[in-house]
Every structure is written in C-alpha cells, then in structure tokens.
Design a protein around this motif. Structure first.
Motif, PDB file in Angstrom:
ATOM      1  N   ARG A 160       0.817  -1.234   0.000  1.00  0.00           N
ATOM      2  CA  ARG A 160       0.000   0.000   0.000  1.00  0.00           C
ATOM      3  C   ARG A 160       0.846   1.277   0.000  1.00  0.00           C
ATOM      4  O   ARG A 160       0.331   2.367   0.250  1.00  0.00           O
ATOM      5  CB  ARG A 160      -0.980   0.036   1.180  1.00  0.00           C
ATOM      6  CG  ARG A 160      -1.954  -1.152   1.223  1.00  0.00           C
ATOM      7  CD  ARG A 160      -2.919  -1.010   2.379  1.00  0.00           C
ATOM      8  NE  ARG A 160      -3.816   0.123   2.195  1.00  0.00           N
ATOM      9  CZ  ARG A 160      -4.271   0.880   3.191  1.00  0.00           C
ATOM     10  NH1 ARG A 160      -3.913   0.634   4.436  1.00  0.00           N
ATOM     11  NH2 ARG A 160      -5.083   1.888   2.947  1.00  0.00           N
ATOM     12  N   MET A 161       2.122   1.121  -0.271  1.00  0.00           N
ATOM     13  CA  MET A 161       3.015   2.286  -0.219  1.00  0.00           C
ATOM     14  C   MET A 161       2.663   3.307  -1.308  1.00  0.00           C
ATOM     15  O   MET A 161       2.383   2.933  -2.442  1.00  0.00           O
ATOM     16  CB  MET A 161       4.451   1.799  -0.417  1.00  0.00           C
ATOM     17  CG  MET A 161       5.499   2.865  -0.308  1.00  0.00           C
ATOM     18  SD  MET A 161       7.159   2.122  -0.414  1.00  0.00           S
ATOM     19  CE  MET A 161       7.337   1.952  -2.180  1.00  0.00           C
ATOM     20  N   VAL A 162       2.693   4.579  -0.916  1.00  0.00           N
ATOM     21  CA  VAL A 162       2.504   5.666  -1.878  1.00  0.00           C
ATOM     22  C   VAL A 162       3.719   6.600  -1.822  1.00  0.00           C
ATOM     23  O   VAL A 162       4.537   6.496  -0.912  1.00  0.00           O
ATOM     24  CB  VAL A 162       1.194   6.444  -1.620  1.00  0.00           C
ATOM     25  CG1 VAL A 162      -0.006   5.630  -2.077  1.00  0.00           C
ATOM     26  CG2 VAL A 162       1.056   6.820  -0.139  1.00  0.00           C
TER      27      VAL A 162
ATOM     28  N   VAL B 119       7.911   6.085   5.692  1.00  0.00           N
ATOM     29  CA  VAL B 119       7.285   6.100   7.005  1.00  0.00           C
ATOM     30  C   VAL B 119       5.974   5.328   6.952  1.00  0.00           C
ATOM     31  O   VAL B 119       5.170   5.519   6.044  1.00  0.00           O
ATOM     32  CB  VAL B 119       7.004   7.547   7.476  1.00  0.00           C
ATOM     33  CG1 VAL B 119       6.569   7.551   8.933  1.00  0.00           C
ATOM     34  CG2 VAL B 119       8.238   8.426   7.292  1.00  0.00           C
ATOM     35  N   GLU B 120       5.774   4.450   7.921  1.00  0.00           N
ATOM     36  CA  GLU B 120       4.502   3.732   8.016  1.00  0.00           C
ATOM     37  C   GLU B 120       3.879   4.019   9.378  1.00  0.00           C
ATOM     38  O   GLU B 120       4.582   4.168  10.374  1.00  0.00           O
ATOM     39  CB  GLU B 120       4.678   2.228   7.781  1.00  0.00           C
ATOM     40  CG  GLU B 120       5.900   1.621   8.406  1.00  0.00           C
ATOM     41  CD  GLU B 120       6.041   0.138   8.090  1.00  0.00           C
ATOM     42  OE1 GLU B 120       5.023  -0.552   7.938  1.00  0.00           O
ATOM     43  OE2 GLU B 120       7.187  -0.326   8.038  1.00  0.00           O
ATOM     44  N   PHE B 121       2.562   4.100   9.370  1.00  0.00           N
ATOM     45  CA  PHE B 121       1.851   4.374  10.616  1.00  0.00           C
ATOM     46  C   PHE B 121       0.790   3.312  10.794  1.00  0.00           C
ATOM     47  O   PHE B 121       0.020   3.008   9.882  1.00  0.00           O
ATOM     48  CB  PHE B 121       1.197   5.759  10.573  1.00  0.00           C
ATOM     49  CG  PHE B 121       0.547   6.124  11.868  1.00  0.00           C
ATOM     50  CD1 PHE B 121       1.309   6.519  12.963  1.00  0.00           C
ATOM     51  CD2 PHE B 121      -0.841   6.057  12.011  1.00  0.00           C
ATOM     52  CE1 PHE B 121       0.709   6.837  14.163  1.00  0.00           C
ATOM     53  CE2 PHE B 121      -1.444   6.382  13.219  1.00  0.00           C
ATOM     54  CZ  PHE B 121      -0.661   6.777  14.304  1.00  0.00           C
TER      55      PHE B 121
ATOM     56  N   ALA C   1       1.986   9.942   6.326  1.00  0.00           N
ATOM     57  CA  ALA C   1       1.803   8.508   6.603  1.00  0.00           C
ATOM     58  C   ALA C   1       0.768   8.314   7.708  1.00  0.00           C
ATOM     59  O   ALA C   1      -0.051   7.394   7.663  1.00  0.00           O
ATOM     60  CB  ALA C   1       3.134   7.885   7.009  1.00  0.00           C
ATOM     61  N   ARG C   2       0.800   9.216   8.685  1.00  0.00           N
ATOM     62  CA  ARG C   2      -0.149   9.107   9.790  1.00  0.00           C
ATOM     63  C   ARG C   2      -1.562   9.449   9.323  1.00  0.00           C
ATOM     64  O   ARG C   2      -2.529   8.754   9.647  1.00  0.00           O
ATOM     65  CB  ARG C   2       0.281  10.052  10.908  1.00  0.00           C
ATOM     66  CG  ARG C   2      -0.488   9.885  12.184  1.00  0.00           C
ATOM     67  CD  ARG C   2       0.028  10.882  13.195  1.00  0.00           C
ATOM     68  NE  ARG C   2      -0.476  10.618  14.522  1.00  0.00           N
ATOM     69  CZ  ARG C   2      -0.186  11.373  15.562  1.00  0.00           C
ATOM     70  NH1 ARG C   2       0.622  12.420  15.427  1.00  0.00           N
ATOM     71  NH2 ARG C   2      -0.681  11.099  16.748  1.00  0.00           N
ATOM     72  N   LEU C   3      -1.674  10.523   8.534  1.00  0.00           N
ATOM     73  CA  LEU C   3      -2.998  10.931   8.071  1.00  0.00           C
ATOM     74  C   LEU C   3      -3.593   9.912   7.100  1.00  0.00           C
ATOM     75  O   LEU C   3      -4.790   9.637   7.122  1.00  0.00           O
ATOM     76  CB  LEU C   3      -2.918  12.307   7.387  1.00  0.00           C
ATOM     77  CG  LEU C   3      -2.578  13.486   8.307  1.00  0.00           C
ATOM     78  CD1 LEU C   3      -2.405  14.763   7.486  1.00  0.00           C
ATOM     79  CD2 LEU C   3      -3.675  13.672   9.359  1.00  0.00           C
TER      80      LEU C   3
ATOM     81  N   VAL D 150       4.296   5.976   3.308  1.00  0.00           N
ATOM     82  CA  VAL D 150       4.610   7.038   2.349  1.00  0.00           C
ATOM     83  C   VAL D 150       6.126   7.106   2.199  1.00  0.00           C
ATOM     84  O   VAL D 150       6.856   7.152   3.199  1.00  0.00           O
ATOM     85  CB  VAL D 150       4.074   8.411   2.819  1.00  0.00           C
ATOM     86  CG1 VAL D 150       4.418   9.496   1.796  1.00  0.00           C
ATOM     87  CG2 VAL D 150       2.566   8.357   3.059  1.00  0.00           C
ATOM     88  N   LYS D 151       6.566   7.100   0.953  1.00  0.00           N
ATOM     89  CA  LYS D 151       8.007   7.195   0.675  1.00  0.00           C
ATOM     90  C   LYS D 151       8.336   8.537   0.046  1.00  0.00           C
ATOM     91  O   LYS D 151       7.629   9.001  -0.853  1.00  0.00           O
ATOM     92  CB  LYS D 151       8.434   6.066  -0.280  1.00  0.00           C
ATOM     93  CG  LYS D 151       9.936   6.052  -0.582  1.00  0.00           C
ATOM     94  CD  LYS D 151      10.289   5.072  -1.701  1.00  0.00           C
ATOM     95  CE  LYS D 151      10.533   3.666  -1.164  1.00  0.00           C
ATOM     96  NZ  LYS D 151      11.012   2.748  -2.228  1.00  0.00           N
ATOM     97  N   PHE D 152       9.420   9.139   0.539  1.00  0.00           N
ATOM     98  CA  PHE D 152       9.946  10.343  -0.121  1.00  0.00           C
ATOM     99  C   PHE D 152      11.444  10.161  -0.336  1.00  0.00           C
ATOM    100  O   PHE D 152      12.189   9.894   0.608  1.00  0.00           O
ATOM    101  CB  PHE D 152       9.696  11.603   0.720  1.00  0.00           C
ATOM    102  CG  PHE D 152      10.532  12.771   0.256  1.00  0.00           C
ATOM    103  CD1 PHE D 152      10.297  13.328  -1.003  1.00  0.00           C
ATOM    104  CD2 PHE D 152      11.555  13.275   1.029  1.00  0.00           C
ATOM    105  CE1 PHE D 152      11.099  14.371  -1.468  1.00  0.00           C
ATOM    106  CE2 PHE D 152      12.347  14.331   0.570  1.00  0.00           C
ATOM    107  CZ  PHE D 152      12.110  14.880  -0.674  1.00  0.00           C
TER     108      PHE D 152
END
Lengths: 159, 794
Positions: free
Chosen positions: B42-44, B212-214, B276-278, B283-285
């Motif tokens: 599910r990474m964006v 970052v994953e939350f 990532a939290r929201l 989310v990768k940057f």
C-alpha cells in the motif's frame, strides 16, 4: 504520458516480458519492476555512474535510457556481475582494500572496473583513474579503488 | 584483563588490526538495503512543490487540476498540517542569545528560500506525484530578498523575520589577554588577510530518503531512516507529532553516505511522517538530485577578517578574527546553525600557544538554503585562517613555515593545557606530528626541488597545516543546551546458546566501518573469533539508547561502551564456567570461544557447551544461579567537553599561471586519533576526508545569483572530486591514547576535511609567491587564481 508498451529483454540471463509506461527510466524499471535494487539512482542525469549497467556489451547509464529502449536487449546488472565468477577476484580486492564505504557507488564502480579489466586495461594508476572518472564516490577518495583494480589486474597477469 | 589492549600475539586480538568489513561482500554484490530499496504494501510516494523564489508571500494555492489527476492520493499545504505538527525552533540555551523563528514542514504564508517545500503531493508513484506538482498553481508575491550576509546586517535590509529587530541570529565575542596592546608594538610584525569560504554541501550519493509507516491500531510510527542519529529523530518526531516516544521507531539499514547532511530535521521528511499518519499507509519520499542541492543543508560560507602579530623570533604575540556567516532563513533544528561559527571561534589558532586572542562571530539570516553542520564543522575555516595567517607572517619575517610552527606549537609535554579560547586539551602530539610529517614528505628535499622548478619557470608550492579536531563530545555539546541529543552511548553484548556473541549498539553505520569495529572490540575483549560476532545498529527498538554517529564520536564513545559490556559479559561467563568446572573464575580465561585455564591454556569447555548447559540443562546448575549471559554498559565523556585529536598535513601543488589550474602533486597526513582500532579503516577515513577537503578548497561551491537562485543545482554543474584529478595520499599515525577511556580511541572521521583546505591554500600561495600574488578565497578556482594574477575579471 500514460502510454504503455510491451517489452522483452534478457536480464542477468533471465527472459523478461513486461508492459511498461513508455516514460519509465530503465533503472527505475529494473529497480521497481524487477526488484533489482543493486543498481542505484544517484543523480538521474548521467553524471554519478551509480546506475552503470551492461547492455549488449556496452556500459551504459541506466538513468539515461528508457526501459522501452532496452526492448530486445541483453542486460547485466550488479546482481548479474556479482554472480559471475569473473568478478570474484575484483570483489575480493575491493573487500581487501576497503575500496568501499557506504556502498552506494559500489555496484556502478564495480561494473566500470570490471569493464576496464576485461578490456585489457593496464595497471597504470592514471589510466585507471581516468576510466573510473565517470563514477562518483564521496567516501573513499578513490585511492583504495585504484589499488583494488590494479591488484586485480596484477593477479590476472600472474595466473 | 589479560595484557595490554594491542597485544597482537594474543588470541582473538582484533583491536589494532586491519580486519575486512563483514558488510563489504553484501554491498559489493548489490545486496545493500537502502531506504529506496524497500517496497511496502500500500506504499505511496511523495513529491513537493518547492519555492521558486528566495523570498515571497504565498497568496493563493490552486490544487484543483492536480487533485483530479488519476493516481493522486492527497495534496497537503501548510494549513493541512497545522493540527498535526507543532512548530520547531532551532535554538540551544548554551548558545546564549541565539534566536530563530518557528518553522513548519511546509512554508506558511511566506517562502524564505528557493527550494523551501510549499505543497506536498502523495500519489501512487513518484512520476504521477511530479505530474501533479506541475499542475499546482501558486500565486507568489515576490518580496525583497536578502542574500548577502553583510548586506543582511545593514540598517535598510529587509528583515526576514518581522518579530526580530534585525537579521542577526547570534553573536559571540571571545576576548582573552590583551590584543589591543600588541598591534602597535614596534617589535612585532602584523599581517591582516580577508578570507572567503564558499558554500558547499555534502552531495551524499544516496540522497535523503524517508519511508514512514503508521499503524493506527496501536498508534505506532515506523520511520525507515537514512540517517545518523535514530534516537534523536525518534525524540524529534515524537515531540512534534505528539506521539509517545516509545511509539516511534526509527530503523536505519544501509545509509549511502551522510557526512552530517542526514542528521537534521527537514520539512519534507517531517511532512512524510505526517502524511503517513494521516493516510494510515506507508509514504516514501526520496529527494531527487536537484531537491538535494536546494534543500540538503549547506555549510561554510564564511568571510573572516584575520590579523596576526608575530615577534622577530616568530612567536605569535596576538591573533584576532572576525567571522561573518549567513545561515539561511532559520537556524536548523535541533542542532542549530550557530555551531560552525562557534567552532571557528573556539578552534582558530588552537594548536598554538597564544596568550592574546580575540574573536567575534556573527551569524545572520538570509534568503538562501539553510546551513548547518557538515563534516569537519568549522575546522576547515579555523585551520585555514590560523595557518594562512601564520605562513603569511613567516614569509614576511623570512622564516621557514616549519620553523615558525616549531616555535609556536603547544609542546607535547605541556598537557593538560587550555587554549586562549578556553578549550581543554590533553594527550596531544603536535610536535611529534610535525616532525613525522616533515620527515615523511622529505621537506628539505622538496624545498630544493621547488627551487629548481622555479628556475625552470614551473610554479610549485608546499603548504602545511597543524590542526586539532573536536571528537568524542560530552553532553556540553548539545544536551546541556536543551536538545534531545544524547552524548552517551550504550552497548548490549549477549552470548547465545551456540556460543556466538550478539552486540547491539546505539552508534550507527554509514560506511565508516562502525559495525566492524564494534565486532572487533567485542571479539577481542570477550575472546571469540570475529566471525562469531553479530552486530545490530540503527534500530531504536533493538539497540540501547544513544547518540549515533556524528562529530567523530562513534569509535571513541560507542566503542568504549562495547568494550565495557564485553568485559562485563566475560566476567559473568567466567563465573558461570567456574561454577560448572569447580574452578576459581580468575583461574579461567576465554580464548577462541573456549573456556581455558589461565595456567597452561588447557581447554576446559567450549562456549557452546556452556551455552547449552545454561539455556537447556539448567538443572545442572546450582539452584541459586540464574545466569544472565547478557551485559549492557553505557559510556560518556566526563572530564572534558571534547576529546581533541591533532594532526599535521602538507600539500605539494603546481599552479599553471597561464590557466590558473592547480595540480595536486602530493599530499601527506599525520594523524593522532589515539588508539587505532582498525588501521585500514582509519586510513580510509583520513583519505576520504582529505579528498572532501580538496573538493571544498578547489572545486565545490553552491553558486547563487544576487536574487537567491542557486545556479548550479546539478551534479553536472556542481563540481565534486572525481578520480582523475585526485592524488594518492600518504598517511602516518601517532598513537596517543586518550586517558578518558580504557579503549583510548579518539575520533578520526573529520580531520582530513578539516585540515586539507588549509594545507592546499598555503601550498597555492607558496607557488604564487614569486609572482607576487596570493589567494585567500575558496574554492581556489582557475578563474580566481587568474584574477589574483591580474588576468581576467569576475
């Protein structure tokens, strides 16, 4: 932008056929679609050499080519070089000389070095330095890399 | 304890020995794991719209077209984050008077440098995120920019932060002795020079990257981190994202270079964590190269007016510097952007016995990318100013540059000593380092060949530097000023059931060989083959609490913790073995994974057998024995604010007066970093550091237009050292272990970068001397050299 194209190629000896966006860089394709993350992305404009690959016998920058341009080609990435016994001596020399620190430039550096050695390059330090001048390394200062390449050539001459 | 630390004849003697890095094979095979190599379900992907202006008001942001682009998941501006992050301010209380304005991850209302993130787009892949960035319309109202540091202090300058009365962020004065009484004395020669040091940046080959994953189920945030200080970032994120610190985990795997670049709080990284939290998904940057140039911290960018007085015998009577530096629009959080200036004030002239020293440092806000700590913080400036002045003074009074150093260096017998700026020194070896350098480079022979070359019209120069390096900082560096930055480090050493050691340490690996020296120290002090040691670093969930790797502190502080923990575990194991074998613990030893008799070295049992008894057949142990087989120790420097190292370096160059090109013919470095744990790794730290110093001295500069646009934000335009132009570097060591620890190791990571520019500048000026020209501006580009030769213009 969203156009896709089917491509077929041989990567590290394996036949691959995939549908890719036409705008996708070759290195992004190898990393993200094939999981070959050993090719690194450092600058995306052909300067740093971290994504150096062999395509149909030529050393190229994976960031300066689109995946669709590699249709029909034979590609070797660091994963392929690493599994090839022809790189064993060079890998051992890199390890012995600590010719790597963070390791990010290393796959590209190793590929360039292997290309130099296989083309019959000499142990002349200036010539080695010239050859690897398309590969940026921030950590080592290059001397240990030159040592590793020169020693590998010397060993090859002895054996 | 059995024998001295560096008895290389002892079994499992690894301290002081060159051992190949266990990580090397993996990295050579392309099996490294850098942040961008990780793919999570599910990474964006994130991309940022950055300010094209150095200073402008953000009037309106139109994201309509971008929002409707297929594949776009979310678009955020500063106001979307207001309730999800608290502002951060880069000040420390011990840097008295330092001020900065609150900063948010995305620019709020006003942008203050070209490259400041304004809008964040999250999409299914980076390409779509960038497409969406291109569709976002921002109405900027340009404001007057203040780019030049000196202009920023003028009365009519635009004030970057209206809540302050000026653009001055910090000012510090040092006044020791009485310099004013010296300048007018008849018996001294006074030399003044203006030095300019260009801006440069780290250009880590792996750019900054965050994944970052939350997990909303248990409110945990996992940050896959390419950086140097996991526990510091854990504290920063927990505080500003309002999460319990224990719910934030930082994990650093392989890090593709850092050099101080990856130890700061960057808005785009914080925004990635918030997103990532929201979004409740990974989310990768990953910064692209242009983003790196305009958002990775820059460093140096100092102008220094320097003055020295020497008497007729060459003794330094007084030294004075006035340093001005622009740091961008904010002080970087949490380490601040005043440290480099502070170091320059502390370190200028530090190798020398100077009674009268005065220094002023001013740190100002400007509309350029932010500045902060980068490898060798302040050292290249301090060393180049002091040794540039010293060599200029030597020539003025017709004294040899080695002779004038012999006259002024703090004597090797004079320690402990305190410098004019108040730095406390011990265990240094300036005199021996200089003599070793002079002999290694054949100084006299080189001077002779220089003369001969001059007669042929070839302009060669020899330049030296004597230097100190700040290493192993105590809590006096950051912690005392209120930052969540640990000066102590911990190590846990555990023996498993098969007789192998597992070490987890709070220092981190970015290529220096941290994991290797940890294994060396543990294997050596405990008594196993190094192949039986497995090392874990970089993960806040599994390592003891500690500072990480920066300020040349890993080996000296983290290494000592490993040593203490390995010794403690050894003692435990010998007690268990004594009980099992019915022998006194001090009659036993551990060698090569075997419990042996001290007398005669007969093997009594293997660690594997001991492990099996402890873990599986505990019934064979006395009931009151509950073995732990694990030991944790922590260490911090207590008696000194820093543990200084020293070194001496020399450059031999040839300058072509027709083209302005500088060719480095040779370079020598003598370094005293105390106990050398792994000679090869130390040499490679020095070499890499010297080359980075050469980059700053000859090539590297972040060039800005007058209106604050970075002009060379690509690797094609920003020149870094490549193999063809670089010399081989000769290295020698002096080992004066620090008395502050058992291990005796000081740091070695920054000396090369700190010293090389001074030696090069002195060498170039030595080459130019017959042409009556000199240069005190870095980088010393061909154009600038031609200009001081009276050829061409800016």
């Amino acid at each position: 932008m969203n156009q896709r194209h089917s491509i077929s190629m041989t990567v590290n000896g394996e036949a691959i056929t995939m549908d890719v966006p036409v705008r996708m860089n070759l290195v992004d394709f190898l990393r993200n679609e094939l999981g070959l993350t050993g090719s690194h992305v450092g600058c995306e404009h052909g300067v740093c050499g971290a994504c150096t690959l062999k395509i149909d016998g030529e050393m190229v920058r994976g960031c300066l080519m689109l995946a669709v341009q590699a249709d029909g080609c034979t590609i070797t990435t660091i994963e392929g070089f690493a599994d090839d016994p022809r790189s064993d001596r060079l890998q051992a020399a890199f390890e012995r000389n600590n010719a790597l620190q963070c390791g990010y430039c290393t796959p590209g550096m190793l590929a360039s070095a292997l290309d130099y050695i296989e083309a019959g390059g000499s142990t002349d330090r200036t010539a080695i330095r010239q050859h690897i001048s398309g590969n940026y390394c921030r950590c080592t200062g290059y001397q240990s890399i030159v040592d590793a390449i020169a020693q590998t050539i010397e060993e090859g001459q002895k054996s | 304890m059995s024998g001295p630390l560096t008895n290389l004849d002892r079994p499992n003697s690894y301290i002081g020995r060159t051992v190949p890095r266990p990580d090397a094979k993996r990295l050579l095979q392309g099996r490294g794991q850098y942040v961008d190599d990780l793919q999570l379900p599910r990474m964006v992907h994130a991309a940022f719209v950055r300010s094209p202006h150095a200073h402008a008001r953000v009037k309106e942001i139109d994201t309509t077209a971008a929002t409707s682009l297929p594949g776009v998941v979310a678009i955020y501006t500063a106001k979307d984050f207001v309730d999800h992050v608290t502002p951060y301010v880069g000040v420390l209380t011990h840097l008295q008077g330092l001020r900065s304005a609150p900063q948010m991850p995305l620019a709020t209302d006003v942008v203050r440098w070209q490259g400041e993130p304004v809008v964040m787009v999250v999409a299914h892949n980076r390409a779509i995120a960038e497409d969406a960035c291109g569709l976002i319309e921002i109405d900027f109202e340009p404001l007057a920019e203040v780019c030049d540091a000196a202009a920023a202090l003028k009365d009519d300058a635009t004030i970057i932060h209206p809540e302050f009365d000026s653009n001055l962020a910090w000012e510090r004065l040092v006044d020791s002795g009485d310099v004013e009484a010296i300048w007018d004395r008849d018996d001294v020669t006074v030399i003044e020079r203006d030095f300019t040091f260009g801006r440069h940046t780290g250009v880590t080959l792996e750019s900054r990257a965050s994944l970052v994953e939350f997990n909303p189920a248990d409110e945990t945030l996992t940050y896959h981190y390419s950086g140097q200080a996991p526990h510091m970032m854990q504290a920063v994120l927990a505080k500003h994202l309002d999460l319990p610190e224990e719910n934030v985990r930082l994990v650093a795997r392989d890090v593709g270079g850092s050099f101080g670049i990856k130890i700061h709080t960057y808005g785009d990284d914080v925004a990635t964590a918030i997103a990532a939290r929201l979004l409740r998904r990974p989310v990768k940057f990953v910064a692209d190269r242009m983003e790196s140039f305009v958002s990775d911290i820059h460093a140096r960018d100092h102008t220094v007016h320097g003055r020295i007085a020497v008497d007729s015998s060459g003794v330094i009577a007084a030294m004075e510097i006035d340093d001005l530096t622009g740091i961008g629009p904010f002080s970087m959080y949490p380490r601040t952007s005043a440290i480099e200036c502070n170091q320059i004030l502390n370190l200028t002239g530090a190798p020398y016995q100077i009674e009268n020293y005065r220094a002023r440092g001013r740190v100002v806000f400007q509309n350029k990318n932010m500045m902060c700590q980068y490898r060798a913080v302040g050292h290249p400036v301090a060393m180049a100013v002091a040794d540039g002045l010293l060599e200029a003074a030597a020539h003025e009074i017709n004294m040899d540059v080695v002779a004038i150093r012999r006259k002024n260096l703090i004597a090797d017998t004079a320690y402990p000593a305190t410098s004019a700026a108040g730095m406390k020194f011990d265990d240094l070896s300036h005199q021996r380092a200089l003599e070793k350098l002079v002999s290694m480079m054949d100084y006299d022979g080189l001077r002779q060949s220089q003369e001969e070359a001059r007669e042929r019209g070839v302009y060669r120069g020899i330049g030296l530097v004597s230097m100190v390096e700040v290493t192993n900082p105590s809590p006096m560096f950051y912690g005392v000023g209120g930052a969540s930055i640990s000066a102590q480090d911990g190590a846990t050493v555990r023996l498993d059931a098969a007789g192998a050691l597992h070490v987890s340490s709070s220092i981190t690996e970015q290529g220096q060989g941290t994991n290797t020296i940890i294994a060396q120290i543990a294997a050596d002090r405990f008594g196993v083959d190094i192949d039986r040691v497995k090392v874990t670093t970089g993960d806040t969930a599994t390592t003891p609490y500690g500072g990480g790797t920066w300020a040349s502190r890993g080996a000296g502080i983290g290494g000592e913790a490993v040593l203490l923990a390995a010794q403690a575990l050894r003692q435990q194991v010998l007690e268990i073995a004594g009980t099992i074998l019915q022998a006194a613990p001090d009659s036993l030893d551990i060698n090569n994974g075997q419990i042996v008799d001290v007398e005669g070295a007969a093997t009594r049992m293997s660690l594997g057998e001991l492990g099996r008894i402890v873990y599986y057949r505990g019934n064979e142990l006395p009931n009151d024995m509950m073995p732990e087989m694990i030991a944790t120790r922590h260490y911090r420097v207590t008696d000194f604010p820093f543990v200084f190292t020293n070194g001496a370096m020399a450059a031999h160059v040839e300058v072509d007066p027709e083209t302005g090109f500088v060719k480095i013919l040779d370079f020598w470095a003598v370094e005293d970093c105390g106990r050398v744990i792994n000679p090869k790794l130390v040499d490679e730290q020095i070499r890499g550091g010297v080359i980075q110093g050469i980059g700053g001295a000859l090539y590297e500069e972040c060039l800005y237009s007058d209106d604050g646009q970075m002009l060379n934000a690509s690797m094609a335009d920003y020149l870094v050292p490549m193999a063809a132009e670089m010399p081989d570097i000769h290295i020698a060591h002096i080992e004066t272990p620090t008395k502050t620890s058992t291990l005796g190791a000081k740091g070695a990571g920054e000396a090369g970068t700190g010293g090389a520019p001074a030696a090069l500048m002195n060498a170039v000026n030595d080459a130019l001397r017959p042409l009556d020209a000199s240069i005190y501006q870095m980088p010393m580009t061909p154009q600038r050299i031609l200009r001081v030769l009276g050829i061409g213009k800016d």
